[in-house]
Design a protein around this motif. Structure first.
Motif, PDB file in Angstrom:
ATOM      1  N   TYR A 158      -1.616   0.252   7.958  1.00  0.00           N
ATOM      2  CA  TYR A 158      -0.331   0.942   8.074  1.00  0.00           C
ATOM      3  C   TYR A 158      -0.290   2.147   7.136  1.00  0.00           C
ATOM      4  N   THR A 200       0.143   5.902   8.563  1.00  0.00           N
ATOM      5  CA  THR A 200       1.342   6.689   8.257  1.00  0.00           C
ATOM      6  C   THR A 200       0.989   7.965   7.499  1.00  0.00           C
ATOM      7  N   PHE A 201      -0.231   8.014   6.971  1.00  0.00           N
ATOM      8  CA  PHE A 201      -0.637   9.230   6.260  1.00  0.00           C
ATOM      9  C   PHE A 201      -0.827  10.380   7.244  1.00  0.00           C
ATOM     10  N   ASP A 260       0.859  -1.180   0.000  1.00  0.00           N
ATOM     11  CA  ASP A 260       0.000   0.000   0.000  1.00  0.00           C
ATOM     12  C   ASP A 260       0.901   1.236   0.000  1.00  0.00           C
ATOM     13  N   PHE A 261       0.281   2.384  -0.167  1.00  0.00           N
ATOM     14  CA  PHE A 261       1.030   3.632  -0.061  1.00  0.00           C
ATOM     15  C   PHE A 261       1.338   3.900   1.397  1.00  0.00           C
ATOM     16  N   ILE A 262       2.584   4.195   1.686  1.00  0.00           N
ATOM     17  CA  ILE A 262       2.988   4.489   3.048  1.00  0.00           C
ATOM     18  C   ILE A 262       3.444   5.942   3.096  1.00  0.00           C
ATOM     19  N   GLY A 263       3.025   6.659   4.136  1.00  0.00           N
ATOM     20  CA  GLY A 263       3.443   8.045   4.274  1.00  0.00           C
ATOM     21  C   GLY A 263       2.609   8.965   3.412  1.00  0.00           C
ATOM     22  N   ARG A 264       3.109  10.180   3.231  1.00  0.00           N
ATOM     23  CA  ARG A 264       2.293  11.211   2.592  1.00  0.00           C
ATOM     24  C   ARG A 264       3.173  12.170   1.807  1.00  0.00           C
ATOM     25  N   PHE A 295       4.184  -2.144   8.002  1.00  0.00           N
ATOM     26  CA  PHE A 295       5.319  -1.849   8.882  1.00  0.00           C
ATOM     27  C   PHE A 295       6.632  -1.716   8.110  1.00  0.00           C
ATOM     28  N   ASN A 296       6.491  -1.499   6.792  1.00  0.00           N
ATOM     29  CA  ASN A 296       7.674  -1.298   5.955  1.00  0.00           C
ATOM     30  C   ASN A 296       8.689  -2.425   6.092  1.00  0.00           C
TER      31      ASN A 296
END
Lengths: 573, 162
Positions: free
Chosen positions: B55, B59-60, A166-170, A180-181
């Motif tokens: 997740y 994380t967003f 999935d997309f992680i972060g922004r 959990f990368n």
């Protein structure tokens, strides 16, 4: 039908469809980096922007439905400028290491950059330096090269029902990754490689075994044997610019010999062997009230899927190893004994349409006393690379045939390459085993074609055998839920991880479209139609393997070499 | 946070769908201070959502963290007013002093550091908050002293307890 005007020409479109689909059917190419056929548009990349008369901004043609009389420009200066800017922005944080990239020459981003005349760096963004994830036996992730189109995320979730990614972060720091990368190896990834097939860049690629294979080929002490899967010979041609659906089994065999392999075996042979064991297992389960429905176990992505999500169904899986592993096992036992070679001096290579086969070959279950059944797995793509590396002009070769004792296959074994094929082959042999007679019509029509879920009833003697064939794990999931809820009942289920089967596997040539997959499927059906030997149990090499060595299907020796058992797997799901 | 705490939270959302994900995560973080791996997996089972999706969502948003917070949770305001007044240097000083980056927790679990967009105390800029206690008009030197004080307090409390 409605009419729309595109670039001053009138074209027809279906009510309710998206502009992009109508354009494509009319032969007007509009680029896209995120769109996937037959999936809901995501509108992420904005490359498919077109100019709509009367609208203020440009509109994304993938996500904008057609309207009667709408006037579009697909390549106006404004549109072209916008697309070029998008490419330039995508390149702003791209590593630009095309020369070192596995997709050099067939990368969608590279191609568009060339087509739209990007000749200088206009934007310079912060370059990321993410770690390459090479934890998986099958798939390597290189997030630096990712353009965040989201295709892998969607194919993993929507087609395969796995959602390992999935997309992680922004924002600028967004990255496609696992829960959990973590490394792919501890994620719910089933190694199918469909993400590689849809990736427009080199952000996803197979974990290549070319180096090990080349080293083995150059080691004078090693006997290097190779087996090729049924789906490879009907696909490899496309890597050499031949038309989709060309079967080049003979040429490929010749090429493999030119590469220096000491023996070339056909995995179709061990597909026949699988059928002998699997059909016997089915007959045994039906007669003795064993666990039903029995489910095929040839597709390693599916196996891992069951281990993770449906451990209650593990006993439903056939205990048969896959054809790749059966071939590996008989090479290092029967073949080694017969030839008087120490199995430790045999390097066993398989060419597969599949990335999950790399994972399968590495499984602990797939070795005997420290001797692995299969030592290295190459995908169709890697074989093509190897052939090019060795400067072999495959068109100039003369077709050759595979080696004994594992070179002869029935066309039933060949059908393993497409969804429904294992079932068709198994039904032919099961019918013979249970009734002593051949099926009147060997072609079992309800099992053929690309449909994701196929159900049928087969009459074998007095027995009505209920069967189902699924490809694509999301379809498998739906079927399993039906069975769990008691709404459906079967005796035998064939599951292939990839939609359409191995002919659409994750190790097949890049930029495969479904039309090509249909051509490959037709090629298999033609091979079967014209083949003199169409049932596994009449393969004389199989018969002599049993006479000489295994004795009979499900014998003690068969169990030791050709069967295994799987276990619940604790992964983050 | 033990399993019953989590179950109490999940029981508040019977038959929940994926639109309940963020409220559930907020509840967990309020009780536990962070989102543990085990809890994410349990939430996934409850909502029938893959862990990767949870997740991805968590994380967003800045509000979620996957690391246990320190005894003293330091929030550095990086809003416009604080920025103009030099909050970048403040953040840098704290990161150096604690030897962690924003979003991390020190090894001794004493301090954790979070960057927030605006605390809503622009008149006090540049401002940091430690466990909800505001420190106004800080600079590099001041935050070093502030952090040292917290460390000293912690040690004194420890000694008295012993």
């Amino acid at each position: 039908m409605i009419k729309i005007e595109v670039d001053n020409k009138t074209i027809e479109a279906n009510q309710g469809e998206m502009i992009l689909d109508a354009l494509e059917r009319s032969g007007i190419t509009v680029p896209t980096l995120c769109h996937m056929k037959d999936k809901f548009p995501s509108g992420a990349c904005r490359m498919c922007m077109v100019e709509l008369d009367g609208a203020n901004g440009l509109i994304p043609s993938c996500a904008f439905p057609v309207r009667e009389g709408m006037k579009l420009k697909t390549h106006s200066p404004r549109v072209v400028r916008a697309r070029k800017t998008i490419i330039e922005l995508l390149l702003a944080d791209h590593p630009d290491d095309c020369l070192y990239c596995v997709r050099n020459g067939n990368c969608e981003l590279q191609t568009l950059s060339e087509e739209y005349g990007v000749r200088q760096r206009r934007f310079s963004g912060k370059k990321h330096a993410y770690n390459v994830d090479n934890s998986s036996m099958s798939i390597i992730r290189d997030p630096d090269k990712c353009i965040l189109c989201g295709r892998c995320v969607r194919v993993c979730e929507e087609t395969q029902g796995v959602a390992a990614l999935d997309f992680i972060g922004r924002g600028c720091d967004t990255v496609v990754g696992t829960a959990f990368n973590e490394g792919l190896n501890v994620s719910s990834c089933v190694n199918c490689g469909q993400c590689i097939m849809v990736c427009p860049t080199g952000a996803l690629r197979e974990n290549s075994s070319l180096k090990e294979v080349i080293d083995a080929l150059n080691d004078p002490e090693m006997t290097v044997v190779v087996q090729h899967a049924p789906a490879v010979s009907v696909t490899l041609a496309e890597e050499f610019n031949m038309k989709a659906g060309s079967d080049i089994c003979g040429l490929m065999t010749a090429a493999l010999r030119n590469l220096g392999f000491d023996r070339v075996f056909d995995t179709g042979f061990s597909a026949d062997l699988t059928i002998m064991e699997e059909a016997s297992e089915l007959a045994h389960r039906i007669k003795t009230g064993g666990v039903l429905p029995m489910m095929t176990s040839c597709s390693p992505g599916w196996i891992k899927y069951v281990e993770q999500y449906y451990p209650d169904f593990i006993d439903n899986l056939s205990t048969c190893k896959s054809p790749q592993q059966m071939m590996g096992a008989v090479i290092k036992s029967y073949f080694a004994e017969k030839q008087g070679i120490d199995p430790r001096k045999i390097f066993s290579v398989s060419v597969m349409p599949c990335t999950a086969k790399k994972f399968e070959a590495d499984r602990a279950e797939m070795s005997d006393d420290g001797i692995t059944d299969v030592d290295a797995v190459l995908t169709t793509r890697e074989l093509a690379r190897l052939i090019r590396l060795y400067g072999i002009d495959i068109n100039k070769l003369e077709p050759e045939t595979a080696d004994t004792p594992f070179g002869k296959r029935s066309s039933a074994g060949k059908l393993f390459a497409a969804t429904g094929g294992v079932m068709e082959a198994a039904a032919r042999t099961a019918h013979y085993l249970l009734t002593g007679k051949e099926l009147a019509d060997l072609k079992i029509k309800p099992l053929r074609g690309m449909k994701g879920i196929k159900e049928a009833q087969l009459k074998i003697g007095d027995l009505e055998v209920k069967i189902a064939v699924v490809s694509g794990l999301e379809n498998a999931k739906n079927l399993l839920e039906e069975i769990k809820a008691g709404r459906k009942e079967f005796h035998f289920i064939e599951v292939m991880t990839c939609p359409g089967g191995c002919i659409n596997g994750g190790g097949q040539p890049y930029n495969t479209d479904m039309d090509a997959v249909r051509e490959r499927m037709q090629a298999l059906y033609n091979i079967d139609r014209d083949a003199p030997l169409r049932v596994s149990h009449k393969n004389s090499d199989i018969q002599s393997l049993y006479d000489d060595y295994l004795k009979e299907p499900l014998s003690e020796k068969s169990h030791h070499l050709l069967h295994t058992h799987y276990h619940k797997r604790d992964t983050i799901i | 946070m033990n399993n019953t705490d989590l179950q109490v939270i999940l029981d508040k959302y019977p038959d929940a769908q994926r639109d309940s994900l963020i409220p559930i995560l907020q509840d967990i973080q309020e009780v536990q201070g962070y989102l543990s791996r085990e809890n994410v997996i349990e939430v996934g089972k409850h909502l029938k959502l893959p862990a990767s999706k949870i997740y991805g969502v968590a994380t967003f948003y800045n509000q979620f963290t996957f690391l246990p917070q320190g005894e003293y949770h330091v929030q550095v305001c990086r809003g416009t007013a604080c920025h103009v007044k030099g909050s970048a240097a403040v953040l840098d000083a704290i990161e150096r002093e604690l030897n962690i980056k924003a979003g991390q927790t020190t090894k001794d679990k004493l301090f954790s550091l979070e960057v927030v967009a605006c605390i809503g105390a622009c008149g006090l800029a540049p401002v940091i908050s430690v466990n909800g206690e505001f420190h106004a008009g800080v600079n590099g030197d001041k935050v070093r002293k502030i952090l040292k004080n917290y460390r000293k307090n912690h040690q004194e409390v420890k000694i008295t307890n012993e």
